[in-house]
Design an enzyme around this catalytic site. Structure first.
Site, PDB file in Angstrom:
ATOM      1  N   SER A 429      -0.284 -23.160   1.166  1.00 46.63           N
ATOM      2  CA  SER A 429      -1.752 -22.547   1.614  1.00 46.63           C
ATOM      3  C   SER A 429      -1.241 -21.338   2.454  1.00 46.63           C
ATOM      4  CB  SER A 429      -2.404 -23.619   2.433  1.00 46.63           C
ATOM      5  OG  SER A 429      -2.577 -24.810   1.550  1.00 46.63           O
ATOM      6  N   HIS A 450      -2.245 -20.368  -5.803  1.00 52.87           N
ATOM      7  CA  HIS A 450      -3.028 -21.164  -4.854  1.00 52.87           C
ATOM      8  C   HIS A 450      -4.344 -21.775  -5.185  1.00 52.87           C
ATOM      9  CE1 HIS A 450      -4.866 -21.293  -0.556  1.00 52.87           C
ATOM     10  NE2 HIS A 450      -4.480 -22.527  -0.788  1.00 52.87           N
ATOM     11  N   GLU A 462      -6.072 -18.333  -6.374  1.00 48.53           N
ATOM     12  CA  GLU A 462      -5.456 -17.044  -5.661  1.00 48.53           C
ATOM     13  C   GLU A 462      -3.975 -16.857  -6.216  1.00 48.53           C
ATOM     14  OE1 GLU A 462      -6.074 -15.803  -1.087  1.00 48.53           O
ATOM     15  OE2 GLU A 462      -5.998 -17.981  -1.571  1.00 48.53           O
ATOM     16  N   ASN A 500      -7.607 -18.104   3.324  1.00 45.39           N
ATOM     17  CA  ASN A 500      -7.384 -18.959   4.536  1.00 45.39           C
ATOM     18  C   ASN A 500      -7.422 -18.253   5.892  1.00 45.39           C
ATOM     19  OD1 ASN A 500      -7.698 -21.459   3.323  1.00 45.39           O
ATOM     20  ND2 ASN A 500      -5.281 -21.647   2.898  1.00 45.39           N
TER      21      ASN A 500
END
Ligand code: 3HC
Ligand code: NAI
Length: 720
Positions: A429, A450, A462, A500
């Site tokens: 992450s 991701h 991602e 994120n």
């Protein structure tokens, strides 16, 4: 396949002057075939509309024509209006007029449908007098997904043909119906027995001529004959729309148009439909949704995908069978690929396998798949506690604990066992993928994939591109995403990548508001009203407050001491209030309830923190809350684009829409910023900067764009 091309040798009609390239006319005996040939999907651009109109008029005037067949060349019938024309001045002939002219034809018209007959494409078919569909056809009125309503007679003809209830369900969901279902609904008259839709359409037309069946205008169909049932369907749809489609503009207009179909003469209903359609066309929601449509297709166009050929992927290994590993396994199995799952020991492997099985059991229980489909998927799943089992796989996805040392150890093992050329991916992450790649002797094969939780449900992938990865590995990742039916976005390596990293800023801005005087409940409510399915504190309670707490503790040593740090969430965690799973977090969850209620103890705790920090609470309006959270996100996103972490603003939009619940009808944060006006965003930043120059420092990209009088959309060029 090219259905129209496999037609019996065509004989062009000599009188067909003005035959446009996009629409061709060919006389087969006494049946005129009008073929739409406008790649890639036969959208109804101005050329097609003009060609169709001319062709139908010519057919009517030509004594040699006894019947007409409309067919699409290539993979589809017609995919609808040309979405690229929206927002530009509409050019005549308008589609409703073309449809009316088709319906008014004095010769019977057959729509021969294969592939997509969507939106305006289905409306053309509904204006025809008879419809035949090939087995794989997809029929639907997806306008609602673009912020529109069917605007070429669809709201008037569909309920007359198949009844108000079925018509409303199709138009409000925007879903595609199969040929079989279309037959059951009465949307089509018959199914094609072979794949050659042109031959079958011609046969249908000849049969109509031979049996002297004439025209059959859909406007005269009696699907609304049961007035009470129709009225009940309309009222039910209105009620459901008010709750289910909260905040959306076009669904209520669809209901209104169908009500007119019931209550008014056809032409009046059509006029109302046109007025409502133009209102929708002008709405910012339509602009946001159309942006979303193109952005998610553009996002997959990356330089590496056009420069290099993807490596073939026929088998996949997954390391770690926890929440993510198991979800990823389901996503891969669903794409028909075999999976080998690696865990630390037999017990963990058993848990991983059981997790995968649970997901499939849920799908069976919901009727989404049958027991055989589950058995087939589970049969493709192998497991091992030894890395040697990965010796022959083409792609490995690592999903072990978020810990650099553990990840490096795993990649060292993968480097040892994987065959040369295998792609090695990590689902990290936040961690530095360049560093992970450095643990192997083959950094050119290492990439980030991701996924989002639950990985078999969430659309976003991602693709995180480290410095030394080979172009064909990036191309492979995008190809793989397509096979998994994911929406893929290219991201560069940084803490949190695109999504994120923005989530962190969004939460920080919310925490500042919290400490400065807003309640978590007001913040959540304001963001829901903006269009998020949940507010930021509800999301924390759902995911578990301990996860963020652990990340904050991990980062504490490297945190910029000048940055304001709000400790409220830490105070909650110290008490063990982690959210839903502990029965309380920012909200109280009495007896395992899913939706939380206000917690006065949390409010008192927040008040204590404010006192401790010497903050005099202020009040904020809901608009101010949205302004601050969105300005913070847009500003950081501008930095992300400036640094090349995202290729274009649209990549940010796609990431937040598909991974973080950003309301699709606003088109993503960058589109939203353009809608507000970038100068206004900069003005907000300048205002907030006075309170906290560090956090609110305007991104140089925003300053530069405003200076040039440009906005984010100017950077949304295709890179593929
Ligand atoms: N107008 C313009 N371009 C379109 C288009 C349309 N209606 N539909 C698809 N395209 C383009 C895509 O942007 C893409 O372009 P690109 O190659 O340059 O990226 C290309 O066609 C291929 O599209 P996909 O990648 O989506 O191809 P698929 O084979 O996966 O899917 C499809 C085909 C199912 C037809 C899908 O493209 C689709 O759902 N299209 C939209 C259909 C739609 O919403 N129609 C309603 C339009 S509104 C309307 O009709 C108003 C009317 O009521 C008046
Ligand atoms: P988890 O704790 O549920 O699962 C991790 C699994 O890895 C455990 O089953 C553990 O037994 C196994 N494991 C640990 N070391 C191993 C090793 N050396 N060999 C084989 N298996 C090993 O964690 P989760 O949530 O699935 O996260 C995994 C990764 O995915 C992390 O990097 C995380 O940051 C990332 N991620 C998590 C998301 C989430 O929402 N949970 C979302 C996106 C990414």
């Amino acid at each position: 396949t090219h259905p129209a091309a496999s037609a019996p040798s065509p004989s062009p009609i000599s009188s067909a002057g003005g035959d446009s390239h996009a629409v061709t006319r060919t006389l087969h005996g006494d049946v005129l075939v009008i073929a739409i040939d406008n790649p890639p999907v036969n959208a109804l651009g101005v050329e097609v509309r003009r060609g169709l109109l001319e062709a139908i008029e010519a057919a009517d005037a030509d004594a040699a024509v006894a019947a007409v067949v409309i067919v699409g060349v290539g993979r589809n019938f017609i995919a609808g209006a040309d979405i690229r024309e929206f927002g530009k001045p509409p050019q005549p002939p308008h589609l409703p007029a073309v449809c009316d002219r088709i319906e008014a034809s004095t010769k019977p018209v057959v729509a021969a449908i294969h592939g997509a007959a969507l939106g305006g494409g289905l409306e053309v078919a509904l204006a025809a007098h008879y419809r035949i569909a090939a087995a794989g056809a997809k029929l639907g009125l997806p306008e609602v997904k673009l912020g529109l309503l069917p605007g070429a007679g669809g709201t008037q003809r569909t309920p007359r043909l198949i009844g108000a209830r079925a018509a409303l369900e199709l138009m409000l969901s925007g879903r595609h119906a199969s040929a079989n279902e279309a037959l059951t609904l009465g949307l089509v008259d018959r199914l094609s027995k072979t794949d050659d839709i042109l031959i079958e359409g011609l046969a249908y037309a000849r049969e109509l001529v031979a049996t002297r069946q004439g025209t059959r205008p859909t406007r005269a169909a009696n699907g609304l004959a049961d007035e009470a049932a129709s009225r009940a369907a309309i009222e039910a749809a209105r009620k459901e729309t008010a709750t289910r489609s909260r905040g959306l503009f076009s669904p209520l207009k669809i209901v209104e148009a169908v009500q007119a179909a019931l209550e008014r003469p056809f032409d009046e209903g059509l006029a109302l439909e046109r007025r409502l359609f133009l209102e929708c066309l002008d709405s910012p929601q339509r602009a946001g949704l159309v942006h979303a449509f193109f952005a998610e297709r553009e996002a997959a166009k990356v330089p590496e995908a056009s420069a290099a050929r993807p490596r073939p992927i026929a088998s996949v290994g997954i390391v770690g069978g926890g929440t993510m590993g198991a979800g990823i396994a389901v996503a891969v199995l669903d794409a028909g690929l075999p999976v080998t799952l690696i865990e630390r020991d037999e017990a963990a492997l058993g848990r991983g396998r059981a997790h995968v099985e649970r997901v499939y059991d849920g799908l069976v229980a919901k009727g989404r798949i049958d027991a055989k489909a589950k058995a087939d998927a589970m049969a493709r799943l192998a497991g091992s506690t030894s890395y040697e089992a990965l010796a022959n796989v083409d792609l490995v996805i690592e999903a072990v604990f978020e810990d650099m040392a553990v990840k490096k150890a795993v990649f060292t093992e993968l480097d040892r066992v994987a065959r040369p050329g295998a792609v090695l991916a990590t689902n990290t992450s936040y961690l530095d993928i360049d560093e992970i790649a450095g643990a192997t002797s083959r950094p050119a094969d290492v990439i980030g994939l991701h996924f989002f939780s639950p990985a078999n449900v969430m659309k976003l992938l991602e693709v995180v591109v480290p410095a030394r990865v080979a172009a064909d590995v990036v191309a492979t990742a995008f190809e793989f995403a397509k096979r998994l039916s994911k929406v893929s976005v290219r991201a560069g390596v940084c803490d949190g990548f695109i999504g994120n990293r923005l989530l962190a800023v969004y939460r920080t801005a919310a925490d500042y508001l919290l400490e400065d005087g807003a309640s978590p409940y007001q913040i959540d409510e304001a963001m829901r009203a903006f269009g998020y399915p949940m507010g930021p504190y509800q999301v924390i309670d759902l995911a578990g407050g301990d996860i963020g707490w652990a990340a904050r503790k991990r980062r504490a040593p490297t945190r910029d001491p000048r940055l304001r740090y709000v400790e409220i969430a830490d105070r909650l965690c110290e008490r063990g209030w982690f959210g839903q799973k502990t029965g309380r977090g920012f909200y109280l969850y009495p007896e395992g309830a899913r939706t939380g209620v206000r917690d006065p103890e949390v409010e008192a705790l927040i008040e204590d923190e404010r006192k401790r920090r010497g903050v005099t609470p202020r009040s904020f309006t809901d608009e101010e809350i949205v302004e601050r959270l969105m300005t913070a996100v847009v500003n950081e996103a501008a930095n992300i684009v400036r640094e090349g972490i995202a290729l274009r603003p649209l990549d940010v939009d796609v990431t937040l829409m598909h991974g973080y619940g950003f309301p699709r009808y606003r088109g993503g944060p960058m589109k939203y910023a353009d809608t507000l006006g970038l100068a206004n965003v900069l003005a907000s930043l300048r205002r907030f900067e006075k309170e906290d120059p560090l956090f609110w420092k305007p991104s140089p990209l925003i300053v530069e764009l405003v200076d040039r009088g440009a906005d984010f959309s100017s950077l949304n060029t295709t890179r593929g």
